[in-house]
Write an enzyme that holds these catalytic residues in place. Structure first.
Site, PDB file in Angstrom:
ATOM      1  N   HIS A 144       0.842  -1.190   0.000  1.00 39.93           N
ATOM      2  CA  HIS A 144       0.000   0.000   0.000  1.00 39.93           C
ATOM      3  C   HIS A 144       0.878   1.242   0.000  1.00 39.93           C
ATOM      4  O   HIS A 144       1.886   1.304   0.717  1.00 39.93           O
ATOM      5  CB  HIS A 144      -0.916   0.014   1.223  1.00 39.93           C
ATOM      6  CG  HIS A 144      -1.961  -1.051   1.197  1.00 39.93           C
ATOM      7  ND1 HIS A 144      -3.263  -0.815   0.839  1.00 39.93           N
ATOM      8  CD2 HIS A 144      -1.878  -2.384   1.479  1.00 39.93           C
ATOM      9  CE1 HIS A 144      -3.947  -1.947   0.904  1.00 39.93           C
ATOM     10  NE2 HIS A 144      -3.125  -2.909   1.289  1.00 39.93           N
ATOM     11  N   HIS A 198      -2.650  -5.511   8.415  1.00 34.78           N
ATOM     12  CA  HIS A 198      -1.600  -4.514   8.155  1.00 34.78           C
ATOM     13  C   HIS A 198      -1.350  -3.726   9.437  1.00 34.78           C
ATOM     14  O   HIS A 198      -1.462  -2.508   9.480  1.00 34.78           O
ATOM     15  CB  HIS A 198      -2.003  -3.593   7.001  1.00 34.78           C
ATOM     16  CG  HIS A 198      -1.874  -4.248   5.659  1.00 34.78           C
ATOM     17  ND1 HIS A 198      -0.672  -4.274   4.978  1.00 34.78           N
ATOM     18  CD2 HIS A 198      -2.762  -4.912   4.904  1.00 34.78           C
ATOM     19  CE1 HIS A 198      -0.857  -4.933   3.826  1.00 34.78           C
ATOM     20  NE2 HIS A 198      -2.105  -5.335   3.767  1.00 34.78           N
ATOM     21  N   HIS A 219      -5.289 -11.679   5.929  1.00 33.98           N
ATOM     22  CA  HIS A 219      -4.165 -12.526   5.493  1.00 33.98           C
ATOM     23  C   HIS A 219      -3.207 -12.839   6.653  1.00 33.98           C
ATOM     24  O   HIS A 219      -2.123 -12.286   6.783  1.00 33.98           O
ATOM     25  CB  HIS A 219      -3.432 -11.984   4.279  1.00 33.98           C
ATOM     26  CG  HIS A 219      -3.138 -10.513   4.236  1.00 33.98           C
ATOM     27  ND1 HIS A 219      -2.503  -9.833   5.246  1.00 33.98           N
ATOM     28  CD2 HIS A 219      -3.358  -9.606   3.258  1.00 33.98           C
ATOM     29  CE1 HIS A 219      -2.360  -8.568   4.900  1.00 33.98           C
ATOM     30  NE2 HIS A 219      -2.862  -8.405   3.693  1.00 33.98           N
ATOM     31  N   ASN A 222       0.807 -12.471   7.490  1.00 33.43           N
ATOM     32  CA  ASN A 222       1.413 -11.471   6.605  1.00 33.43           C
ATOM     33  C   ASN A 222       1.039 -10.066   7.056  1.00 33.43           C
ATOM     34  O   ASN A 222      -0.106  -9.798   7.416  1.00 33.43           O
ATOM     35  CB  ASN A 222       0.959 -11.694   5.158  1.00 33.43           C
ATOM     36  CG  ASN A 222       1.371 -13.052   4.618  1.00 33.43           C
ATOM     37  OD1 ASN A 222       0.537 -13.877   4.271  1.00 33.43           O
ATOM     38  ND2 ASN A 222       2.663 -13.298   4.578  1.00 33.43           N
ATOM     39  N   ARG A 230       7.387 -15.030  23.736  1.00 28.71           N
ATOM     40  CA  ARG A 230       7.136 -14.027  24.778  1.00 28.71           C
ATOM     41  C   ARG A 230       6.228 -12.904  24.290  1.00 28.71           C
ATOM     42  O   ARG A 230       5.926 -11.996  25.058  1.00 28.71           O
ATOM     43  CB  ARG A 230       8.461 -13.447  25.283  1.00 28.71           C
ATOM     44  CG  ARG A 230       9.258 -14.412  26.157  1.00 28.71           C
ATOM     45  CD  ARG A 230      10.427 -13.718  26.842  1.00 28.71           C
ATOM     46  NE  ARG A 230      11.412 -13.265  25.891  1.00 28.71           N
ATOM     47  CZ  ARG A 230      12.441 -13.999  25.445  1.00 28.71           C
ATOM     48  NH1 ARG A 230      12.582 -15.246  25.890  1.00 28.71           N
ATOM     49  NH2 ARG A 230      13.301 -13.523  24.578  1.00 28.71           N
ATOM     50  N   ASP A 276      -5.948 -12.612  -2.348  1.00 22.54           N
ATOM     51  CA  ASP A 276      -5.232 -11.328  -2.315  1.00 22.54           C
ATOM     52  C   ASP A 276      -4.587 -11.088  -3.680  1.00 22.54           C
ATOM     53  O   ASP A 276      -3.482 -10.541  -3.783  1.00 22.54           O
ATOM     54  CB  ASP A 276      -4.178 -11.305  -1.203  1.00 22.54           C
ATOM     55  CG  ASP A 276      -3.666  -9.895  -0.905  1.00 22.54           C
ATOM     56  OD1 ASP A 276      -4.309  -8.920  -1.345  1.00 22.54           O
ATOM     57  OD2 ASP A 276      -2.607  -9.769  -0.257  1.00 22.54           O
ATOM     58  N   GLY A 312       0.714  -8.577  -3.023  1.00 18.23           N
ATOM     59  CA  GLY A 312      -0.404  -9.419  -3.399  1.00 18.23           C
ATOM     60  C   GLY A 312       0.080 -10.740  -3.962  1.00 18.23           C
ATOM     61  O   GLY A 312       1.239 -11.127  -3.802  1.00 18.23           O
TER      62      GLY A 312
END
Length: 410
Positions: A144, A198, A219, A222, A230, A276, A312
């Site tokens: 993006h 994201h 997704h 990703n 931890r 995607d 993508g």
């Protein structure tokens, strides 16, 4: 709309596997199912299209919650490009789709959302919009354009919801951003499914987003923090919440098959396969655009030009299904459910989509024993042959005086 009879199939859907299966559909809806020769009487009816599946796999039509283009055409270049891209994916078994939007200027996003609203009004196979950008973490922006990322705000969110005119179905948001939780509430009130993605969120931030109503993880693995012993991160938060659906890209590149198998084990019935996909899906290697960014595709891997950042995929859902069975090692019932019933459930459409059952839409895919698509039916109508050019089957449009779209199949 003519009737349809499909018989002699090896049916597989979320309800299980059935040999010598048949179904009958009228006006785009399945009206009867069974096994054996019960289909003979229905086949005598006038206007019936009778299809012998020849013992091959028969699944419900695939659903894709997350897609940006295909066949050489990006979704963000206007309605004709959207239609061409959708034709490609329909030829590969995806009968119902969301149109996903990358981060762009707000005016461009409003226009794209409005175009999809016009398309939804005349084409029930388009389920609506997925607003993936612009409310994303800059550190996890992936492909993006960082210039168009924004912190969310209720007024801005309402403006975009308004542009979609009731057709925004999913919106991705990074819950750690300022005003994110308040904006999630606005989206939920409008009937939008909120996806965490994201994001640089930790476990607690993601868990809080799910507590206030976010219901998807975009997704998984990703563009987010991974699982650390931890610092469990958002993936564990999604595993723990039984109401959360996890998107997963099973192209063998985004997520290792062993990690994909972990997701199916940890969240049974809650993993939705998505593509995607960008414009190169179903097309060829080369140079493309994704939003405002250049993308280079080599050997099927799409990256931002000059970088190693994945941009993508070039996946289609039939390949995702094949990979789920052959690479991940899933039982076919679970693999098929992940791109039919599970995404339908995530959208609240599982009462009419995602199963081969009376009362459900007559969306169906016939596949060879190696999971290669042979026939596709959407709303009971034959769709494109994946071995032919999608242009033969694309829908054309023209503006009418009312400013809406009128469509006809070529």
């Amino acid at each position: 709309m003519s009737g349809l009879v499909v018989h002699s199939a090896r049916k597989v859907d979320a309800d299980g596997l059935v040999d010598d299966f048949w179904f009958v559909a009228d006006d785009g809806v399945i009206i009867a199912t069974g096994t054996g020769i019960g289909w003979h009487a229905a086949a005598q009816g006038p206007g019936r299209d009778v299809v012998d599946a020849g013992g091959h796999w028969l699944t419900p039509g695939f659903i894709d919650l997350h897609c940006h283009g295909g066949g050489g055409h990006p979704f963000d270049d206007g309605p004709e490009e959207m239609l061409e891209a959708l034709a490609t994916h329909r030829a590969h078994g995806t009968t119902r789709s969301l149109v996903s939007h990358v981060a762009n200027p707000l005016a461009s996003l409003r226009e794209s959302l409005s175009i999809v609203a016009d398309l939804v009004a005349v084409d029930p196979l388009i389920l609506g919009s997925h607003l993936e950008g612009p409310f994303l973490a800059p550190s996890r922006r992936g492909a993006h354009d960082g210039a168009f990322l924004r912190d969310p705000g209720p007024e801005m969110v309402e403006e975009l919801i308004g542009a979609a005119r009731g057709t925004m179905r999913v919106a991705t948001i990074a819950p750690e951003l300022p005003n994110a939780l308040e904006s999630i509430g606005v989206l939920i009130e409008a009937g939008v499914v909120v996806s965490v993605g994201h994001t640089d969120a930790d476990y607690d931030q993601a868990a809080r987003a799910f507590e206030v109503g976010a219901r998807m993880l975009g997704h998984a693995f990703n563009a987010m923090n991974g699982i650390h012993h931890r610092a469990p991160g958002p993936i564990i938060a999604a595993f723990e919440n039984p109401d959360v659906t996890l998107e997963l890209i099973v192209d063998g590149l985004h997520v290792h098959p062993k990690v994909a198998k972990l997701a199916f084990t940890a969240a049974p019935g809650r993993v939705a396969l998505v593509t995607d996909a960008m414009a190169a899906a179903g097309a060829h290697d080369g140079d493309y655009r994704l939003g405002g960014l250049n993308v280079t595709v080599r050997d099927g891997l799409a990256v931002l030009s000059g970088t190693s950042t994945i941009a993508g995929s070039t996946l289609t859902q039939d390949v995702a299904l094949r990979n789920a069975v052959t690479l991940v090692g899933l039982d076919p019932v679970h693999a098929v459910a992940a791109l039919t019933h599970t995404p339908a459930h995530a959208l609240g459409e599982d009462h009419r989509l995602g199963r081969l059952h009376a009362g459900y839409a007559a969306d169906a895919v016939i596949l060879d024993h190696d999971w290669t698509v042979r026939r596709v039916f959407a709303d009971g109508v034959p769709s494109a042959d994946p071995h032919c050019t999608p242009a033969r089957f694309r829908m054309r449009y023209s503006f009418c005086q009312a400013g809406l779209f009128a469509y006809a199949y070529r």
